[in-house]
Design an enzyme around this catalytic site. Structure first.
Site, PDB file in Angstrom:
ATOM      1  N   PHE A  90       3.387   8.229  -1.420  1.00  0.00           N
ATOM      2  CA  PHE A  90       4.224   8.522  -2.579  1.00  0.00           C
ATOM      3  C   PHE A  90       3.365   8.439  -3.836  1.00  0.00           C
ATOM      4  O   PHE A  90       2.416   7.650  -3.876  1.00  0.00           O
ATOM      5  CB  PHE A  90       5.377   7.511  -2.689  1.00  0.00           C
ATOM      6  CG  PHE A  90       6.594   7.938  -1.911  1.00  0.00           C
ATOM      7  CD1 PHE A  90       6.556   7.984  -0.530  1.00  0.00           C
ATOM      8  CD2 PHE A  90       7.758   8.299  -2.573  1.00  0.00           C
ATOM      9  CE1 PHE A  90       7.658   8.400   0.189  1.00  0.00           C
ATOM     10  CE2 PHE A  90       8.873   8.713  -1.868  1.00  0.00           C
ATOM     11  CZ  PHE A  90       8.831   8.765  -0.487  1.00  0.00           C
TER      12      PHE A  90
ATOM     13  N   LYS B 241      -4.625  12.137  -5.079  1.00  0.00           N
ATOM     14  CA  LYS B 241      -4.403  10.924  -4.273  1.00  0.00           C
ATOM     15  C   LYS B 241      -4.299  11.261  -2.784  1.00  0.00           C
ATOM     16  O   LYS B 241      -4.783  10.513  -1.938  1.00  0.00           O
ATOM     17  CB  LYS B 241      -3.122  10.216  -4.723  1.00  0.00           C
ATOM     18  CG  LYS B 241      -3.306   9.501  -6.050  1.00  0.00           C
ATOM     19  CD  LYS B 241      -2.045   8.865  -6.540  1.00  0.00           C
ATOM     20  CE  LYS B 241      -2.295   8.288  -7.924  1.00  0.00           C
ATOM     21  NZ  LYS B 241      -1.112   7.680  -8.509  1.00  0.00           N
TER      22      LYS B 241
ATOM     23  N   LYS C 235      -6.789   9.453  -0.240  1.00  0.00           N
ATOM     24  CA  LYS C 235      -6.220   8.487   0.712  1.00  0.00           C
ATOM     25  C   LYS C 235      -6.007   9.087   2.101  1.00  0.00           C
ATOM     26  O   LYS C 235      -5.466   8.440   2.982  1.00  0.00           O
ATOM     27  CB  LYS C 235      -4.900   7.940   0.155  1.00  0.00           C
ATOM     28  CG  LYS C 235      -5.069   7.240  -1.200  1.00  0.00           C
ATOM     29  CD  LYS C 235      -3.750   6.698  -1.722  1.00  0.00           C
ATOM     30  CE  LYS C 235      -3.876   6.261  -3.170  1.00  0.00           C
ATOM     31  NZ  LYS C 235      -3.249   4.977  -3.435  1.00  0.00           N
TER      32      LYS C 235
ATOM     33  N   ASP D 281      -0.928  -2.618  -8.614  1.00  0.00           N
ATOM     34  CA  ASP D 281      -2.347  -2.243  -8.542  1.00  0.00           C
ATOM     35  C   ASP D 281      -3.278  -3.409  -8.869  1.00  0.00           C
ATOM     36  O   ASP D 281      -4.443  -3.392  -8.511  1.00  0.00           O
ATOM     37  CB  ASP D 281      -2.621  -1.092  -9.518  1.00  0.00           C
ATOM     38  CG  ASP D 281      -1.996   0.202  -9.030  1.00  0.00           C
ATOM     39  OD1 ASP D 281      -2.074   0.458  -7.811  1.00  0.00           O
ATOM     40  OD2 ASP D 281      -1.405   0.930  -9.843  1.00  0.00           O
TER      41      ASP D 281
ATOM     42  N   ASN E  13       6.488  -4.248 -10.903  1.00  0.00           N
ATOM     43  CA  ASN E  13       6.941  -2.970 -11.477  1.00  0.00           C
ATOM     44  C   ASN E  13       8.425  -2.795 -11.179  1.00  0.00           C
ATOM     45  O   ASN E  13       8.992  -3.566 -10.396  1.00  0.00           O
ATOM     46  CB  ASN E  13       6.103  -1.823 -10.910  1.00  0.00           C
ATOM     47  CG  ASN E  13       6.242  -1.729  -9.406  1.00  0.00           C
ATOM     48  OD1 ASN E  13       7.312  -1.432  -8.884  1.00  0.00           O
ATOM     49  ND2 ASN E  13       5.167  -2.038  -8.687  1.00  0.00           N
TER      50      ASN E  13
ATOM     51  N   LYS F 159       2.901 -24.499 -12.100  1.00  0.00           N
ATOM     52  CA  LYS F 159       3.124 -23.862 -13.395  1.00  0.00           C
ATOM     53  C   LYS F 159       2.351 -24.613 -14.484  1.00  0.00           C
ATOM     54  O   LYS F 159       2.456 -25.841 -14.589  1.00  0.00           O
ATOM     55  CB  LYS F 159       4.620 -23.868 -13.729  1.00  0.00           C
ATOM     56  CG  LYS F 159       4.924 -23.153 -15.030  1.00  0.00           C
ATOM     57  CD  LYS F 159       6.366 -23.268 -15.460  1.00  0.00           C
ATOM     58  CE  LYS F 159       6.520 -22.644 -16.837  1.00  0.00           C
ATOM     59  NZ  LYS F 159       7.820 -22.905 -17.413  1.00  0.00           N
TER      60      LYS F 159
HETATM   61  O1  C5P Z   1      -2.649   5.117  -6.314  1.00  0.00           O
HETATM   62  P1  C5P Z   1      -1.187   5.014  -6.324  1.00  0.00           P
HETATM   63  O2  C5P Z   1      -0.678   3.630  -6.447  1.00  0.00           O
HETATM   64  O3  C5P Z   1      -0.483   5.894  -7.307  1.00  0.00           O
HETATM   65  O4  C5P Z   1      -0.772   5.600  -4.877  1.00  0.00           O
HETATM   66  C1  C5P Z   1       0.518   5.595  -4.437  1.00  0.00           C
HETATM   67  C2  C5P Z   1       0.584   5.556  -2.938  1.00  0.00           C
HETATM   68  O5  C5P Z   1      -0.371   4.629  -2.425  1.00  0.00           O
HETATM   69  C3  C5P Z   1       1.918   5.035  -2.454  1.00  0.00           C
HETATM   70  O6  C5P Z   1       2.215   5.648  -1.223  1.00  0.00           O
HETATM   71  C4  C5P Z   1       1.701   3.547  -2.317  1.00  0.00           C
HETATM   72  O7  C5P Z   1       2.592   2.993  -1.364  1.00  0.00           O
HETATM   73  C5  C5P Z   1       0.252   3.491  -1.861  1.00  0.00           C
HETATM   74  N1  C5P Z   1      -0.483   2.319  -2.350  1.00  0.00           N
HETATM   75  C6  C5P Z   1      -0.947   1.374  -1.455  1.00  0.00           C
HETATM   76  N2  C5P Z   1      -1.648   0.293  -1.884  1.00  0.00           N
HETATM   77  C7  C5P Z   1      -1.930   0.123  -3.191  1.00  0.00           C
HETATM   78  C8  C5P Z   1      -1.471   1.066  -4.125  1.00  0.00           C
HETATM   79  C9  C5P Z   1      -0.732   2.149  -3.670  1.00  0.00           C
HETATM   80  O8  C5P Z   1      -0.711   1.511  -0.269  1.00  0.00           O
HETATM   81  N3  C5P Z   1      -2.602  -0.930  -3.593  1.00  0.00           N
END
Ligand code: C5P
Length: 400
Positions: free
Chosen positions: A322, A336, A340, A277, A208, A287
């Site tokens: 975040f 979230k 979390k 994600d 990203n 490759k």
């Molecule tokens: O679910 P989302 O990705 O929007 O959540 C964002 C928060 O979760 C951020 O603080 C990010 O650093 C953390 N995060 C994480 N591991 C993931 C996805 C997001 O720690 N696989």
């Protein structure tokens, strides 16, 4: 114990007579003051006045015979806990912003890692000039703090913006910054930053646009507050923050491993990384030609690091997440935060030139209860400062 030392930079604005009160204000708080005047300021008022007040010889000239082997601006840069510049002329602000080091004060500014407080004073037109404003914005982004000039009677006979703030306000702000330099002393802060890359093969990956700038500024702020700081960073083109222990990782799995290792020691965890994600279910070591790869590739979810730390959290630990959202920002962030088990959530809108990679940020800071705090647009360093102010308030609440 050695006393806290502040360097007071005095440049050639007529308001410099108020600098005497600033010396006195710091001294009353038990802080030692070393005055540094620009050569132009020394034409307006005798350095002897400040030497007598401060009890140390005022420094004006860059090139004097050194007393010993030490280079004076480097030695002073290391000794001081704060560089306060009051009054700061447009010239001095421009030099600081441009990295010019042609006298003792501007050289000291470059050489010190101590926090910097600037109180501008100049004619209204110069103060409001776009170059001066841009220079001040640049210095804010680099971490300098300002006691803004006031509107009032000016030396040129006009009334307008540009008058030096009152000495008490400058001293108050200086003392607040000094207190903050050790507000997280003895604590360990873990910060994650940047994107992760989930490779399909050595040359293709999912990722990203995160630049890592917000996380790096958070790590800088934690260091500035005296914390032992661990920065776990995905791939970025950024210079690691001085004073932080930076561990570079590539994938979400590597980031998770580094975070789990640091987590038990960390009292404060700020997860600013934009963790990918998804990852490929079957990554390859070599490759393959594109013709050999089908048009659909199986992916799976990466570990949710924040959620895992949320489950493992001890009562004293503070966990900050975040949320970068394109729509319904606050609602998504709240969901979230609950899922979390984060103590605070910093939410920002992303997309079309906003959030990712930019120099400034506009955020909502959300806690499980209480009002939503909206901040920005501000430099990412200023946002980092606000986030740590909230974290410290939370720590205080947990203590009570
Ligand atoms: O679910 P989302 O990705 O929007 O959540 C964002 C928060 O979760 C951020 O603080 C990010 O650093 C953390 N995060 C994480 N591991 C993931 C996805 C997001 O720690 N696989």
């Amino acid at each position: 114990m050695t006393r806290t030392k502040v360097a007071l930079g005095v440049s050639s604005s007529i308001g410099l007579y108020k600098a005497c009160e600033i010396v006195r204000g710091f001294q009353k708080a038990g802080v030692e003051v070393q005055v540094v005047m620009t050569p132009n300021a020394a034409r307006l008022i005798s350095p002897l006045l400040f030497s007598s007040l401060a009890g140390t010889k005022t420094i004006v000239e860059m090139f004097e015979e050194p007393a010993g082997r030490s280079i004076r601006h480097v030695a002073l840069a290391r000794e001081i806990a704060l560089l306060c510049v009051a009054p700061a002329t447009a010239n001095v602000i421009g030099k600081f912003a441009g990295g010019v080091a042609d006298d003792f004060l501007s050289t000291l500014f470059l050489a010190t890692t101590a926090p910097v407080l600037i109180a501008p004073a100049m004619n209204e037109a110069m103060y409001l000039d776009r170059t001066t404003q841009a220079n001040m914005d640049r210095l804010k982004a680099l971490g300098a703090e300002f006691v803004e000039a006031e509107k009032g009677y000016l030396a040129c006979g006009d009334a307008g913006w540009g008058r030096l703030a009152e000495p008490e306000a400058i001293v108050r702000e200086g003392l607040r910054i000094l207190a903050r330099t050790s507000s997280l002393a003895g604590r360990t802060v873990l910060v994650t930053a940047g994107p992760t890359r989930e490779h399909l093969d050595p040359v293709r990956f999912l990722s990203n646009p995160s630049s890592g700038k917000m996380g790096y500024e958070l790590a800088r702020e934690a260091v500035a507050r005296g914390a032992r700081t661990i920065l776990v960073s995905g791939p970025t083109g950024l210079v690691p923050p001085a004073g932080a222990m930076t561990e570079s990782v590539v994938s979400a799995a590597e980031m998770e491993k580094a975070c789990l290792k640091a987590f038990p020691k960390a009292g404060i965890v700020v997860m600013a990384a934009a963790v990918s994600d998804f990852r490929f279910k079957e990554p390859r070591g070599r490759k393959s030609a594109k013709e050999e790869i089908g048009l659909s590739l199986a992916v799976e979810r990466t570990p949710d690091i924040l959620a895992r730390l949320g489950r493992a959290k001890k009562p004293g630990q503070v966990l900050v997440g975040f949320a970068a959202e394109t729509h319904d920002v606050a609602a998504h962030a709240r969901r979230k935060m609950a899922a979390k088990k984060a103590d605070l959530m910093v939410a920002n809108a992303v997309g079309a030139g906003r959030g990712f990679g930019t120099e400034t940020n506009e955020v909502l800071i959300i806690a499980p209860s209480g009002p939503v705090q909206a901040a920005g647009p501000l430099s990412k360093r200023e946002i980092a400062r606000l986030i740590f102010d909230r974290i410290e308030a939370l720590l205080e609440k947990k203590r009570r």
